[in-house]
Design a protein around this motif. Structure first.
Motif, PDB file in Angstrom:
ATOM      1  N   PRO A   1     -11.811  -7.311 -33.155  1.00 15.39           N
ATOM      2  CA  PRO A   1     -12.552  -6.390 -32.276  1.00 15.39           C
ATOM      3  C   PRO A   1     -11.588  -5.548 -31.443  1.00 15.39           C
ATOM      4  O   PRO A   1     -10.503  -5.993 -31.071  1.00 15.39           O
ATOM      5  N   GLN A   2     -12.010  -4.334 -31.118  1.00 17.51           N
ATOM      6  CA  GLN A   2     -11.166  -3.420 -30.362  1.00 17.51           C
ATOM      7  C   GLN A   2     -11.339  -3.594 -28.857  1.00 17.51           C
ATOM      8  O   GLN A   2     -10.381  -3.533 -28.097  1.00 17.51           O
ATOM      9  N   ALA A   3     -12.543  -3.849 -28.435  1.00 15.49           N
ATOM     10  CA  ALA A   3     -12.811  -3.961 -27.000  1.00 15.49           C
ATOM     11  C   ALA A   3     -12.303  -5.298 -26.464  1.00 15.49           C
ATOM     12  O   ALA A   3     -12.361  -6.330 -27.139  1.00 15.49           O
ATOM     13  N   LEU A   4     -11.838  -5.286 -25.224  1.00 21.12           N
ATOM     14  CA  LEU A   4     -11.321  -6.493 -24.592  1.00 21.12           C
ATOM     15  C   LEU A   4     -12.420  -7.529 -24.390  1.00 21.12           C
ATOM     16  O   LEU A   4     -12.188  -8.726 -24.507  1.00 21.12           O
ATOM     17  N   SER A   5     -13.633  -7.059 -24.082  1.00 15.67           N
ATOM     18  CA  SER A   5     -14.758  -7.984 -23.868  1.00 15.67           C
ATOM     19  C   SER A   5     -15.056  -8.783 -25.132  1.00 15.67           C
ATOM     20  O   SER A   5     -15.299  -9.991 -25.083  1.00 15.67           O
ATOM     21  N   CYS A   6     -15.040  -8.126 -26.302  1.00 15.01           N
ATOM     22  CA  CYS A   6     -15.294  -8.828 -27.568  1.00 15.01           C
ATOM     23  C   CYS A   6     -14.162  -9.794 -27.892  1.00 15.01           C
ATOM     24  O   CYS A   6     -14.401 -10.894 -28.407  1.00 15.01           O
TER      25      CYS A   6
ATOM     26  N   CYS B   1     -17.176   2.333 -29.609  1.00 18.33           N
ATOM     27  CA  CYS B   1     -17.996   3.444 -30.087  1.00 18.33           C
ATOM     28  C   CYS B   1     -17.398   4.082 -31.329  1.00 18.33           C
ATOM     29  O   CYS B   1     -18.093   4.737 -32.105  1.00 18.33           O
ATOM     30  N   LEU B   2     -16.064   3.904 -31.477  1.00 20.67           N
ATOM     31  CA  LEU B   2     -15.388   4.510 -32.613  1.00 20.67           C
ATOM     32  C   LEU B   2     -15.567   3.701 -33.893  1.00 20.67           C
ATOM     33  O   LEU B   2     -15.178   4.155 -34.967  1.00 20.67           O
ATOM     34  N   THR B   3     -16.057   2.450 -33.780  1.00 16.41           N
ATOM     35  CA  THR B   3     -16.238   1.578 -34.946  1.00 16.41           C
ATOM     36  C   THR B   3     -17.718   1.362 -35.206  1.00 16.41           C
ATOM     37  O   THR B   3     -18.572   1.670 -34.367  1.00 16.41           O
ATOM     38  N   GLU B   4     -17.997   0.778 -36.343  1.00 15.50           N
ATOM     39  CA  GLU B   4     -19.391   0.532 -36.736  1.00 15.50           C
ATOM     40  C   GLU B   4     -19.912  -0.722 -36.052  1.00 15.50           C
ATOM     41  O   GLU B   4     -19.206  -1.722 -35.924  1.00 15.50           O
ATOM     42  N   ASN B   5     -21.132  -0.686 -35.621  1.00 12.33           N
ATOM     43  CA  ASN B   5     -21.769  -1.850 -34.989  1.00 12.33           C
ATOM     44  C   ASN B   5     -22.324  -2.754 -36.098  1.00 12.33           C
ATOM     45  O   ASN B   5     -23.442  -2.576 -36.563  1.00 12.33           O
ATOM     46  N   LYS B   6     -21.510  -3.741 -36.495  1.00  7.01           N
ATOM     47  CA  LYS B   6     -21.898  -4.586 -37.630  1.00  7.01           C
ATOM     48  C   LYS B   6     -22.066  -6.062 -37.272  1.00  7.01           C
ATOM     49  O   LYS B   6     -22.225  -6.893 -38.150  1.00  7.01           O
ATOM     50  N   TYR B   7     -21.967  -6.424 -35.984  1.00  9.31           N
ATOM     51  CA  TYR B   7     -22.140  -7.818 -35.575  1.00  9.31           C
ATOM     52  C   TYR B   7     -23.604  -8.073 -35.245  1.00  9.31           C
ATOM     53  O   TYR B   7     -24.004  -8.157 -34.075  1.00  9.31           O
ATOM     54  N   SER B   8     -24.416  -8.172 -36.270  1.00  7.16           N
ATOM     55  CA  SER B   8     -25.810  -8.554 -36.053  1.00  7.16           C
ATOM     56  C   SER B   8     -25.869 -10.050 -35.742  1.00  7.16           C
ATOM     57  O   SER B   8     -24.881 -10.765 -35.834  1.00  7.16           O
TER      58      SER B   8
ATOM     59  N   VAL C   1     -12.288 -11.400 -25.706  1.00 10.92           N
ATOM     60  CA  VAL C   1     -12.460 -12.563 -24.828  1.00 10.92           C
ATOM     61  C   VAL C   1     -13.558 -13.474 -25.367  1.00 10.92           C
ATOM     62  O   VAL C   1     -13.437 -14.709 -25.355  1.00 10.92           O
ATOM     63  N   ALA C   2     -14.641 -12.891 -25.860  1.00 11.66           N
ATOM     64  CA  ALA C   2     -15.732 -13.690 -26.432  1.00 11.66           C
ATOM     65  C   ALA C   2     -15.245 -14.493 -27.631  1.00 11.66           C
ATOM     66  O   ALA C   2     -15.562 -15.688 -27.774  1.00 11.66           O
ATOM     67  N   PHE C   3     -14.451 -13.863 -28.495  1.00 11.49           N
ATOM     68  CA  PHE C   3     -13.924 -14.576 -29.650  1.00 11.49           C
ATOM     69  C   PHE C   3     -12.940 -15.676 -29.247  1.00 11.49           C
ATOM     70  O   PHE C   3     -12.916 -16.753 -29.837  1.00 11.49           O
ATOM     71  N   ILE C   4     -12.112 -15.417 -28.241  1.00  8.43           N
ATOM     72  CA  ILE C   4     -11.159 -16.432 -27.770  1.00  8.43           C
ATOM     73  C   ILE C   4     -11.901 -17.657 -27.241  1.00  8.43           C
ATOM     74  O   ILE C   4     -11.543 -18.807 -27.520  1.00  8.43           O
ATOM     75  N   VAL C   5     -12.959 -17.427 -26.475  1.00 11.98           N
ATOM     76  CA  VAL C   5     -13.758 -18.554 -25.944  1.00 11.98           C
ATOM     77  C   VAL C   5     -14.376 -19.352 -27.078  1.00 11.98           C
ATOM     78  O   VAL C   5     -14.365 -20.603 -27.075  1.00 11.98           O
ATOM     79  N   ILE C   6     -14.907 -18.654 -28.091  1.00 10.68           N
ATOM     80  CA  ILE C   6     -15.544 -19.344 -29.226  1.00 10.68           C
ATOM     81  C   ILE C   6     -14.514 -20.152 -30.016  1.00 10.68           C
ATOM     82  O   ILE C   6     -14.750 -21.314 -30.383  1.00 10.68           O
ATOM     83  N   TYR C   7     -13.337 -19.585 -30.270  1.00 10.62           N
ATOM     84  CA  TYR C   7     -12.308 -20.293 -31.030  1.00 10.62           C
ATOM     85  C   TYR C   7     -11.751 -21.482 -30.241  1.00 10.62           C
ATOM     86  O   TYR C   7     -11.448 -22.534 -30.822  1.00 10.62           O
ATOM     87  N   PHE C   8     -11.615 -21.352 -28.949  1.00  6.01           N
ATOM     88  CA  PHE C   8     -11.129 -22.467 -28.123  1.00  6.01           C
ATOM     89  C   PHE C   8     -12.135 -23.618 -28.127  1.00  6.01           C
ATOM     90  O   PHE C   8     -11.771 -24.784 -28.259  1.00  6.01           O
ATOM     91  N   MET C   9     -13.425 -23.272 -28.003  1.00  5.35           N
ATOM     92  CA  MET C   9     -14.466 -24.298 -28.080  1.00  5.35           C
ATOM     93  C   MET C   9     -14.447 -24.986 -29.446  1.00  5.35           C
ATOM     94  O   MET C   9     -14.564 -26.220 -29.556  1.00  5.35           O
ATOM     95  N   ALA C  10     -14.280 -24.204 -30.521  1.00  5.81           N
ATOM     96  CA  ALA C  10     -14.247 -24.775 -31.869  1.00  5.81           C
ATOM     97  C   ALA C  10     -13.043 -25.699 -32.050  1.00  5.81           C
ATOM     98  O   ALA C  10     -13.141 -26.743 -32.703  1.00  5.81           O
ATOM     99  N   LEU C  11     -11.893 -25.324 -31.469  1.00  6.56           N
ATOM    100  CA  LEU C  11     -10.701 -26.158 -31.571  1.00  6.56           C
ATOM    101  C   LEU C  11     -10.906 -27.513 -30.895  1.00  6.56           C
ATOM    102  O   LEU C  11     -10.550 -28.564 -31.448  1.00  6.56           O
ATOM    103  N   ILE C  12     -11.491 -27.510 -29.709  1.00  2.00           N
ATOM    104  CA  ILE C  12     -11.747 -28.770 -28.986  1.00  2.00           C
ATOM    105  C   ILE C  12     -12.729 -29.644 -29.758  1.00  2.00           C
ATOM    106  O   ILE C  12     -12.540 -30.860 -29.904  1.00  2.00           O
ATOM    107  N   LEU C  13     -13.786 -29.030 -30.289  1.00  3.17           N
ATOM    108  CA  LEU C  13     -14.776 -29.806 -31.049  1.00  3.17           C
ATOM    109  C   LEU C  13     -14.157 -30.429 -32.292  1.00  3.17           C
ATOM    110  O   LEU C  13     -14.376 -31.611 -32.595  1.00  3.17           O
TER     111      LEU C  13
END
Length: 551
Positions: free
Chosen positions: A272-277, A244-251, A279-291
């Motif tokens: 990202p500041q939130a833990l949920s975001c 909430c303290l940052t701008e919502n810019k991930y359209s 985790v989402a980035f870690i999953v995306i980067y791990f998938m990209a590394l395997i591919l």
């Protein structure tokens, strides 16, 4: 007895002489390949010996074959006939040879004249020479395109032995006055065509590591990841404290580019500041590394492994293809094979793809491979013959997987030569001991050639498909830039026109209001001052007053 010994039929079987005197034996011609046994003895002991000569009037040699006595009985020798007669005691043999690379390599010595230096037949003959103790007098065959010229030298009694690139079939068909030994070397005919450069990469090579379904899955995964990232960030921005303290810019648009950059192993501007975001980035980067790792490994294997892509694999495929011509060496064994074959496929190949053009029967192998390199031409030749001229071939050639009839090379001797059985015996010994195979491997090594071990340079034409994608991307970007500039310039003009219209509209609206106010005030003044109205009753005075009021 003298007439019998001079008859070539003497070698038809063993002859037994009882009590023959030495004077008789010394006067007889007993060739090496005859079996003449002499029995001498008495009532208590007997001795059976064989006698022969290496030369017609040379030394008479004796070997004991068996002996008998009353105490020990009969005992036979365990040595074979040509084991006992394996030495020719320095006999001089006239040898006709032809200088052929890898088969018979000659060199001139200032003191000894022409000598045999190497080659497969050269090594075999030099080994035979040491084994049976003979001396060779080399006779060089005249330079001729006819491979069977040296066989005619033997038939005309110009040489005792001949060897080189002479086939058994050609000898037996052309000349009945010569004989040949057991096959010393066996070739199998192969069909060679020009080998296209394997590094000319196909347009879809960089898409081949993944199947179509897998590529669609990757694209779908990128879209789902972008939606997932946008959703997590939006929910985190609404309900999470840190976001909430940052701008919502991930359209969705921005998230899609973030996913593409992750697959290309690029980082982010901000974390990202939130833990949920996170985790989402870690999953995306791990998938990209395997591919990326999987794609890179498969693409490297595609580029490294050379897969031959042949237009056909056998002669039947050549006929069905129809774009190639076929050829063999003129007046060669294979030429006569195609002329006399009863096989329907071979007849069709000869009549439709060989016979129409006389150039399909070249005089030499070098001329044949000039045609292979310059046009769609298939040439039939054994690999061993190809290796002899490989340095003179200007292009890369490849053999079809299917091999055809065999070619046997042997030593050529006169019809009644006494050396035939002796050479056959020694060749059998060489074959059983693996000596012939070893000489063949030394002459035609199965390992990689020096050329295949050198570095291969990648040229511009090999990467044309990849560079084309890069060029299309640049052109597309420039076109989009031009469209954006045109759109922006036109939009600027439209905005200016709209702004002018709005300004004029506002001015017109203000002027209308002022006119109404003026008319109202003017009417009020006219009621109080009728003389003023009469003095300004004309239209001109009214317009001037109205204009001054608007100003």
């Amino acid at each position: 007895m003298h007439k019998v010994s001079e008859n070539p039929g003497l070698k038809g079987g063993p002859w037994l002489l009882l009590g023959a005197k030495d004077s008789l034996l010394n006067s007889l011609f007993l060739p090496l390949n005859t079996q003449v046994l002499v029995l001498k003895g008495n009532r208590t002991a007997a001795r059976l010996s064989e006698v022969y000569r290496v030369e017609s009037r040379g030394t008479l040699y004796r070997h004991e074959v068996a002996h008998w006595n009353r105490t020990s009985g009969l005992r036979w020798t365990r040595q074979l006939m040509y084991e006992r007669r394996g030495q020719l005691h320095g006999l001089t043999v006239r040898v006709a040879v032809r200088n052929v690379t890898s088969l018979t390599e000659l060199e001139e010595c200032p003191t000894r004249g022409v000598t045999l230096a190497g080659g497969f037949f050269g090594h075999v003959w030099l080994t035979l020479q040491r084994s049976i103790n003979i001396r060779s007098e080399y006779i060089i065959s005249p330079k001729s395109r006819d491979r069977n010229a040296i066989s005619r030298m033997v038939a005309q009694n110009e040489a005792d032995v001949a060897f080189g690139d002479v086939t058994q079939t050609a000898i037996s068909e052309q000349n009945q006055e010569v004989r040949y030994t057991l096959p010393v070397l066996t070739f199998r005919y192969e069909v060679y065509i020009r080998h296209l450069d394997w590094q000319e990469l196909p347009w879809d090579l960089f898409l081949k590591p993944f199947s179509t379904r897998l590529w669609l899955t990757v694209v779908l995964t990128m879209l789902v990841s972008a939606v997932f990232l946008t959703l997590v960030q939006s929910l985190g921005h609404r309900y999470g404290y840190k976001e909430c303290l940052t701008e919502n810019k991930y359209s969705l648009y921005e998230s899609l580019f973030l996913v593409i950059s992750a697959i290309c192993q690029q980082g982010m501007e901000e974390t990202p500041q939130a833990l949920s975001c996170r985790v989402a980035f870690i999953v995306i980067y791990f998938m990209a590394l395997i591919l990326l790792a999987s794609y890179s490994a498969i693409l490297i294997s595609f580029l490294t492994i050379q897969r031959l892509s042949l237009p056909f694999t056998d002669l039947q495929g050549l006929i069905e293809d129809g774009s190639y011509q076929m050829g063999v060496l003129r007046n060669s064994t294979e030429h006569r094979f195609f002329m006399n074959t009863s096989d329907e496929m071979m007849q069709q190949l000869y009549e439709k793809f060989m016979l129409p053009d006389p150039k399909n029967f070249p005089e030499t192998d070098e001329i044949a491979f000039e045609r292979v390199c310059s046009m769609k031409f298939a040439f039939m030749i054994p690999f061993e013959y190809l290796s002899m001229i490989q340095s003179n071939i200007s292009c890369s050639v490849v053999a079809l997987p299917v091999k055809y009839f065999e070619l046997n090379l042997s030593f050529v001797l006169p019809q009644n030569s006494f050396l035939l059985e002796l050479l056959n015996y020694n060749l059998q010994v060489f074959r059983h001991s693996g000596l012939l195979q070893k000489m063949r491997e030394l002459t035609w090594s199965p390992g990689e050639s020096d050329e295949s071990r050198t570095w291969v340079h990648v040229r511009l034409k090999h990467m044309i498909s990849l560079l084309s994608v890069f060029g299309v991307g640049i052109i597309l970007a420039l076109v989009l830039l031009g469209l954006e500039k045109l759109y922006c310039s036109k939009w600027k003009i439209i905005k200016e026109k709209l702004a002018n219209i709005v300004v004029l509209t506002l001015q017109h609206r203000d002027n209308g209001i002022k006119s109404v106010i003026f008319r109202w005030k003017y009417s009020q003044n006219s009621k109080t001052n009728k003389n003023t109205i009469k003095s300004q009753n004309n239209k001109r005075n009214f317009k001037e007053a109205h204009h001054q009021w608007l100003q």
